[in-house]
Design a protein around this motif. Structure first.
Motif, PDB file in Angstrom:
ATOM      1  N   PRO A 177       0.812  -1.224   0.000  1.00 22.95           N
ATOM      2  CA  PRO A 177       0.000   0.000   0.000  1.00 22.95           C
ATOM      3  C   PRO A 177       0.846   1.276   0.000  1.00 22.95           C
ATOM      4  O   PRO A 177       0.439   2.284  -0.593  1.00 22.95           O
ATOM      5  CB  PRO A 177      -0.811  -0.127   1.300  1.00 22.95           C
ATOM      6  CG  PRO A 177      -0.814  -1.579   1.622  1.00 22.95           C
ATOM      7  CD  PRO A 177       0.512  -2.082   1.165  1.00 22.95           C
ATOM      8  N   LEU A 178       2.004   1.246   0.658  1.00 21.48           N
ATOM      9  CA  LEU A 178       2.872   2.421   0.665  1.00 21.48           C
ATOM     10  C   LEU A 178       3.390   2.715  -0.744  1.00 21.48           C
ATOM     11  O   LEU A 178       3.437   3.873  -1.180  1.00 21.48           O
ATOM     12  CB  LEU A 178       4.052   2.216   1.618  1.00 21.48           C
ATOM     13  CG  LEU A 178       3.715   2.062   3.103  1.00 21.48           C
ATOM     14  CD1 LEU A 178       4.989   1.794   3.898  1.00 21.48           C
ATOM     15  CD2 LEU A 178       3.007   3.297   3.641  1.00 21.48           C
ATOM     16  N   LEU A 179       3.759   1.659  -1.457  1.00 23.35           N
ATOM     17  CA  LEU A 179       4.271   1.844  -2.808  1.00 23.35           C
ATOM     18  C   LEU A 179       3.165   2.269  -3.771  1.00 23.35           C
ATOM     19  O   LEU A 179       3.408   3.025  -4.713  1.00 23.35           O
ATOM     20  CB  LEU A 179       4.944   0.561  -3.303  1.00 23.35           C
ATOM     21  CG  LEU A 179       6.209   0.143  -2.542  1.00 23.35           C
ATOM     22  CD1 LEU A 179       6.807  -1.119  -3.154  1.00 23.35           C
ATOM     23  CD2 LEU A 179       7.234   1.267  -2.529  1.00 23.35           C
ATOM     24  N   VAL A 180       1.941   1.807  -3.529  1.00 24.32           N
ATOM     25  CA  VAL A 180       0.818   2.261  -4.359  1.00 24.32           C
ATOM     26  C   VAL A 180       0.584   3.756  -4.154  1.00 24.32           C
ATOM     27  O   VAL A 180       0.318   4.492  -5.105  1.00 24.32           O
ATOM     28  CB  VAL A 180      -0.455   1.448  -4.041  1.00 24.32           C
ATOM     29  CG1 VAL A 180      -1.695   2.135  -4.616  1.00 24.32           C
ATOM     30  CG2 VAL A 180      -0.323   0.033  -4.598  1.00 24.32           C
ATOM     31  N   TRP A 181       0.695   4.225  -2.916  1.00 27.12           N
ATOM     32  CA  TRP A 181       0.569   5.664  -2.665  1.00 27.12           C
ATOM     33  C   TRP A 181       1.638   6.424  -3.453  1.00 27.12           C
ATOM     34  O   TRP A 181       1.355   7.449  -4.083  1.00 27.12           O
ATOM     35  CB  TRP A 181       0.708   5.974  -1.172  1.00 27.12           C
ATOM     36  CG  TRP A 181       0.551   7.427  -0.855  1.00 27.12           C
ATOM     37  CD1 TRP A 181      -0.626   8.090  -0.587  1.00 27.12           C
ATOM     38  CD2 TRP A 181       1.584   8.412  -0.790  1.00 27.12           C
ATOM     39  NE1 TRP A 181      -0.384   9.429  -0.356  1.00 27.12           N
ATOM     40  CE2 TRP A 181       0.964   9.655  -0.481  1.00 27.12           C
ATOM     41  CE3 TRP A 181       2.962   8.383  -0.960  1.00 27.12           C
ATOM     42  CZ2 TRP A 181       1.685  10.837  -0.348  1.00 27.12           C
ATOM     43  CZ3 TRP A 181       3.687   9.564  -0.838  1.00 27.12           C
ATOM     44  CH2 TRP A 181       3.050  10.769  -0.531  1.00 27.12           C
ATOM     45  N   CYS A 182       2.868   5.923  -3.429  1.00 33.93           N
ATOM     46  CA  CYS A 182       3.952   6.568  -4.185  1.00 33.93           C
ATOM     47  C   CYS A 182       3.631   6.588  -5.673  1.00 33.93           C
ATOM     48  O   CYS A 182       3.848   7.597  -6.349  1.00 33.93           O
ATOM     49  CB  CYS A 182       5.267   5.818  -3.956  1.00 33.93           C
ATOM     50  SG  CYS A 182       5.941   5.951  -2.291  1.00 33.93           S
ATOM     51  N   ALA A 183       3.105   5.475  -6.193  1.00 27.91           N
ATOM     52  CA  ALA A 183       2.787   5.388  -7.615  1.00 27.91           C
ATOM     53  C   ALA A 183       1.734   6.419  -8.004  1.00 27.91           C
ATOM     54  O   ALA A 183       1.843   7.085  -9.032  1.00 27.91           O
ATOM     55  CB  ALA A 183       2.299   3.971  -7.950  1.00 27.91           C
ATOM     56  N   LYS A 184       0.709   6.559  -7.170  1.00 23.46           N
ATOM     57  CA  LYS A 184      -0.376   7.495  -7.487  1.00 23.46           C
ATOM     58  C   LYS A 184       0.050   8.952  -7.328  1.00 23.46           C
ATOM     59  O   LYS A 184      -0.547   9.849  -7.938  1.00 23.46           O
ATOM     60  CB  LYS A 184      -1.585   7.190  -6.597  1.00 23.46           C
ATOM     61  CG  LYS A 184      -2.206   5.832  -6.900  1.00 23.46           C
ATOM     62  CD  LYS A 184      -3.215   5.413  -5.847  1.00 23.46           C
ATOM     63  CE  LYS A 184      -4.429   6.311  -5.834  1.00 23.46           C
ATOM     64  NZ  LYS A 184      -5.437   5.838  -4.855  1.00 23.46           N
ATOM     65  N   GLN A 185       1.082   9.194  -6.519  1.00 25.98           N
ATOM     66  CA  GLN A 185       1.580  10.554  -6.308  1.00 25.98           C
ATOM     67  C   GLN A 185       2.751  10.891  -7.241  1.00 25.98           C
ATOM     68  O   GLN A 185       3.265  11.995  -7.207  1.00 25.98           O
ATOM     69  CB  GLN A 185       2.044  10.719  -4.853  1.00 25.98           C
ATOM     70  CG  GLN A 185       0.954  10.529  -3.817  1.00 25.98           C
ATOM     71  CD  GLN A 185      -0.137  11.569  -3.929  1.00 25.98           C
ATOM     72  OE1 GLN A 185       0.131  12.741  -4.143  1.00 25.98           O
ATOM     73  NE2 GLN A 185      -1.384  11.141  -3.776  1.00 25.98           N
ATOM     74  N   GLY A 186       3.160   9.941  -8.066  1.00 29.13           N
ATOM     75  CA  GLY A 186       4.286  10.178  -8.958  1.00 29.13           C
ATOM     76  C   GLY A 186       5.607  10.316  -8.224  1.00 29.13           C
ATOM     77  O   GLY A 186       6.463  11.123  -8.598  1.00 29.13           O
ATOM     78  N   LYS A 187       5.795   9.511  -7.164  1.00 31.30           N
ATOM     79  CA  LYS A 187       6.998   9.614  -6.345  1.00 31.30           C
ATOM     80  C   LYS A 187       7.714   8.274  -6.264  1.00 31.30           C
ATOM     81  O   LYS A 187       7.123   7.225  -6.502  1.00 31.30           O
ATOM     82  CB  LYS A 187       6.648  10.093  -4.936  1.00 31.30           C
ATOM     83  CG  LYS A 187       6.033  11.484  -4.870  1.00 31.30           C
ATOM     84  CD  LYS A 187       5.721  11.884  -3.445  1.00 31.30           C
ATOM     85  CE  LYS A 187       5.057  13.260  -3.386  1.00 31.30           C
ATOM     86  NZ  LYS A 187       5.978  14.329  -3.803  1.00 31.30           N
ATOM     87  N   LYS A 188       8.991   8.340  -5.920  1.00 29.25           N
ATOM     88  CA  LYS A 188       9.742   7.139  -5.587  1.00 29.25           C
ATOM     89  C   LYS A 188      10.168   7.240  -4.128  1.00 29.25           C
ATOM     90  O   LYS A 188      10.045   8.308  -3.517  1.00 29.25           O
ATOM     91  CB  LYS A 188      10.961   6.981  -6.514  1.00 29.25           C
ATOM     92  CG  LYS A 188      11.820   8.214  -6.658  1.00 29.25           C
ATOM     93  CD  LYS A 188      12.846   8.024  -7.776  1.00 29.25           C
ATOM     94  CE  LYS A 188      13.637   9.304  -8.011  1.00 29.25           C
ATOM     95  NZ  LYS A 188      14.626   9.156  -9.114  1.00 29.25           N
ATOM     96  N   ILE A 189      10.654   6.158  -3.558  1.00 35.15           N
ATOM     97  CA  ILE A 189      10.977   6.148  -2.140  1.00 35.15           C
ATOM     98  C   ILE A 189      12.285   5.386  -1.929  1.00 35.15           C
ATOM     99  O   ILE A 189      12.520   4.366  -2.577  1.00 35.15           O
ATOM    100  CB  ILE A 189       9.822   5.506  -1.325  1.00 35.15           C
ATOM    101  CG1 ILE A 189      10.055   5.636   0.181  1.00 35.15           C
ATOM    102  CG2 ILE A 189       9.608   4.060  -1.721  1.00 35.15           C
ATOM    103  CD1 ILE A 189       8.810   5.280   1.015  1.00 35.15           C
ATOM    104  N   THR A 190      13.137   5.905  -1.069  1.00 31.45           N
ATOM    105  CA  THR A 190      14.403   5.223  -0.809  1.00 31.45           C
ATOM    106  C   THR A 190      14.187   4.096   0.189  1.00 31.45           C
ATOM    107  O   THR A 190      13.180   4.050   0.910  1.00 31.45           O
ATOM    108  CB  THR A 190      15.454   6.195  -0.245  1.00 31.45           C
ATOM    109  OG1 THR A 190      15.058   6.600   1.073  1.00 31.45           O
ATOM    110  CG2 THR A 190      15.628   7.416  -1.146  1.00 31.45           C
ATOM    111  N   TYR A 191      15.158   3.196   0.252  1.00 27.21           N
ATOM    112  CA  TYR A 191      15.077   2.092   1.217  1.00 27.21           C
ATOM    113  C   TYR A 191      14.993   2.648   2.641  1.00 27.21           C
ATOM    114  O   TYR A 191      14.235   2.142   3.472  1.00 27.21           O
ATOM    115  CB  TYR A 191      16.300   1.189   1.080  1.00 27.21           C
ATOM    116  CG  TYR A 191      16.367   0.458  -0.236  1.00 27.21           C
ATOM    117  CD1 TYR A 191      15.683  -0.738  -0.418  1.00 27.21           C
ATOM    118  CD2 TYR A 191      17.124   0.953  -1.291  1.00 27.21           C
ATOM    119  CE1 TYR A 191      15.747  -1.424  -1.625  1.00 27.21           C
ATOM    120  CE2 TYR A 191      17.194   0.274  -2.504  1.00 27.21           C
ATOM    121  CZ  TYR A 191      16.501  -0.908  -2.665  1.00 27.21           C
ATOM    122  OH  TYR A 191      16.565  -1.582  -3.863  1.00 27.21           O
TER     123      TYR A 191
END
Length: 300
Positions: free
Chosen positions: A3-17
């Motif tokens: 779910p965290l990665l889906v939020w990033c996908a919908k916001q056009g963002k990436k996330i570091t480890y």
């Protein structure tokens, strides 16, 4: 993680480890672990996307491509399998760093464009997170892009001079790729023309130039033009079945304002500022390859 990665996908963002680790702890969904441990769960997310793709009969981009290294801004090489599988490229153990970066960036764009992440979550028995990820939320005030149309004024002599000079001096690009002389007014399949195109077997670079007489609105247009040219260049490379290692660059004779530089940084547009009196730059032409005209077939 899903779910965290889906939020990033919908916001056009990436996330570091590291950011992912912090967020999982903040929500009480896990304890701190070393970032190297995230390879396995990230792979599990990628495997889930492949399984769902088979079930629904529709391509699902690898969501795990959004988990990136803080220094490089792209996923670790453990994600190579998912990148090559999604982009239908022959898997290779010998991808260059530039090729990996291009494939990762193209895949992340596909993840951001995909519109069915909520449906995928529901199919997995998961729900979207109801709030944001604080470390990825921007608190800055941003202005809407200017939309004033294109200028119909003729090309200035200053712009022509800068364009020609950049084409003849690839050393100012700051690239590790040994580009030869660029081609001015390079034509895309879309009928768009970029000021200068540099071609090489290891990657291609589209360059938009803005002379000292360019105003703030024109410089802002230049930033967005770079976004467009990179997308077009990568699309043509993909159409040719090649690794989409195409990028863009803005060359200016005046330094961008802090606001415009922030916009360029946000959109991933690299900017190089050159002096108006370019005779102050040390000439490196003697060290460059011959200026023979590039055969377009090398790119095709």
């Amino acid at each position: 993680m899903f779910p965290l990665l889906v939020w990033c996908a919908k916001q056009g963002k990436k996330i570091t480890y590291g950011q992912l680790d912090t967020e999982l702890q903040r929500r009480g969904w896990g304890h701190h672990v070393n970032v190297v441990v995230y390879g396995h769960p990230a792979g599990a997310v990628g495997n889930a996307c492949i399984e769902i793709e088979k079930e629904i009969g529709e391509k699902v981009p690898p969501l795990n491509a959004l988990v990136v290294n803080a220094k490089s801004g792209i996923p670790g090489n453990g994600c190579d399998y998912y990148l090559t599988a999604y982009l239908d490229k022959k898997r290779s153990r010998h991808l260059t760093d530039a090729q990996r970066k291009a494939m990762a960036e193209e895949t992340m764009e596909e993840v951001w464009r995909f519109q069915k992440w909520d449906e995928i979550l529901n199919q997995c028995g998961l729900s979207p997170i109801p709030d944001a990820i604080p470390s990825l939320r921007s608190e800055s005030q941003r202005k809407a892009p200017r939309k004033q149309g294109w200028s119909n004024e003729p090309e200035s002599a200053a712009h022509q001079s800068l364009k020609k000079w950049v084409a003849e001096n690839p050393q100012v690009l700051g690239s590790k790729i040994p580009y030869r002389r660029g081609q001015t007014e390079w034509l895309f399949a879309s009928a768009d023309r970029v000021d200068v195109m540099f071609e090489h077997k290891d990657g291609c670079l589209a360059v938009e130039v803005k002379a000292a007489n360019a105003n703030a609105a024109d410089l802002e247009r230049g930033v967005y033009q770079c976004v467009k040219y990179q997308a077009l260049l990568r699309a043509e490379l993909k159409a040719e079945g090649k690794i989409p290692n195409g990028s863009s660059l803005l060359v200016t004779e005046t330094r961008l304002s802090p606001a415009l530089q922030a916009l360029a940084d946000l959109l991933g547009v690299r900017v190089v500022t050159v002096p108006v009196k370019r005779d102050t730059l040390k000439s490196e032409k003697a060290a460059l390859p011959s200026k023979s005209r590039l055969d377009r077939r090398a790119f095709r």
